[in-house]
Design a protein around this motif. Structure first.
Motif, PDB file in Angstrom:
ATOM      1  N   ASN A 130       3.710  46.524  82.858  1.00 22.46           N
ATOM      2  CA  ASN A 130       5.057  46.973  82.496  1.00 22.46           C
ATOM      3  C   ASN A 130       5.345  46.712  81.019  1.00 22.46           C
ATOM      4  N   GLY A 131       5.974  47.667  80.353  1.00 21.59           N
ATOM      5  CA  GLY A 131       6.291  47.544  78.927  1.00 21.59           C
ATOM      6  C   GLY A 131       7.232  46.404  78.614  1.00 21.59           C
ATOM      7  N   SER A 143      -1.914  49.251  79.275  1.00 23.44           N
ATOM      8  CA  SER A 143      -2.508  47.911  79.360  1.00 23.44           C
ATOM      9  C   SER A 143      -2.856  47.614  80.809  1.00 23.44           C
ATOM     10  N   PRO A 144      -4.018  47.006  81.029  1.00 25.63           N
ATOM     11  CA  PRO A 144      -4.441  46.756  82.413  1.00 25.63           C
ATOM     12  C   PRO A 144      -3.521  45.760  83.120  1.00 25.63           C
ATOM     13  N   LEU A 145      -3.395  45.969  84.397  1.00 30.57           N
ATOM     14  CA  LEU A 145      -2.599  45.092  85.246  1.00 30.57           C
ATOM     15  C   LEU A 145      -3.531  44.094  85.922  1.00 30.57           C
ATOM     16  N   ASN A 183       4.024  48.615  86.210  1.00 30.69           N
ATOM     17  CA  ASN A 183       5.006  49.572  85.689  1.00 30.69           C
ATOM     18  C   ASN A 183       5.271  50.718  86.672  1.00 30.69           C
ATOM     19  N   GLY A 184       4.706  50.635  87.856  1.00 30.06           N
ATOM     20  CA  GLY A 184       4.875  51.679  88.853  1.00 30.06           C
ATOM     21  C   GLY A 184       3.718  52.663  88.878  1.00 30.06           C
ATOM     22  N   PHE A 185       2.805  52.535  87.915  1.00 26.95           N
ATOM     23  CA  PHE A 185       1.674  53.458  87.811  1.00 26.95           C
ATOM     24  C   PHE A 185       0.346  52.713  87.706  1.00 26.95           C
TER      25      PHE A 185
END
Length: 161
Positions: free
Chosen positions: A67-68, A115-117, A61-63
């Protein structure tokens, strides 16, 4: 197998709902006929449906979190497994010209915590209400034993026009 690091599993030793009921669907999230998709595999476990999804770095998500939009896609496709399984159990076939008997009419997603990536997340879902014209499903995405997102999805009978 999925490309670009994404993968799913929850295999208790057989074909998933997606592979057994709609193997030719090309949906990005759950279609096993889409070579670039997630190939979600959902399985019945008692009264609920379960799956596991592992995202790839391109789903950031860029962070540094999942991503949502990817979360919404995975939950939508997991609720599809519930809906199509329930329809199949009742003998509710797709109308002529419709590829499946029900289609997403809408959903509400609540993001409870990041949520973990690139780590496995667990999906659970079960029907809230079932009729021949509408099925409502409640779903949850969790990781490390904590709920991360929930979805209530409404699926309507697909009548092509």
């Amino acid at each position: 197998p999925c490309r670009r690091g994404a993968g799913v599993s929850a295999d208790p030793g057989g074909l998933s709902i997606q592979e057994s009921l709609y193997p030719g669907v090309t949906c990005f999230g759950c279609g096993h006929a889409n070579p670039d998709g997630f190939h979600l595999r959902s399985y019945r476990e008692g009264e609920r449906t379960v799956a596991e999804f592992t995202s790839g770095p391109e789903h950031d998500n860029g962070f540094g979190f999942l991503n949502g939009g990817i979360i919404a896609t995975v939950l939508d496709c997991h609720t599809a497994a519930v809906v199509l399984w329930e329809a199949a159990q009742r003998g509710w076939e797709a109308d002529p010209g419709a590829p499946i008997p029900f289609i997403t009419a809408g959903f509400e997603v609540r993001f409870l915590r990041p949520s973990p990536l690139a780590a496995p997340v667990q999906l659970t879902a079960e029907p809230v209400s079932i009729s021949e014209q509408e099925i409502v499903v409640s779903a949850e995405l969790s990781a490390d034993g904590k709920p991360r997102a929930t979805m209530t999805a409404t699926w309507l009978r697909f009548h092509p026009r």
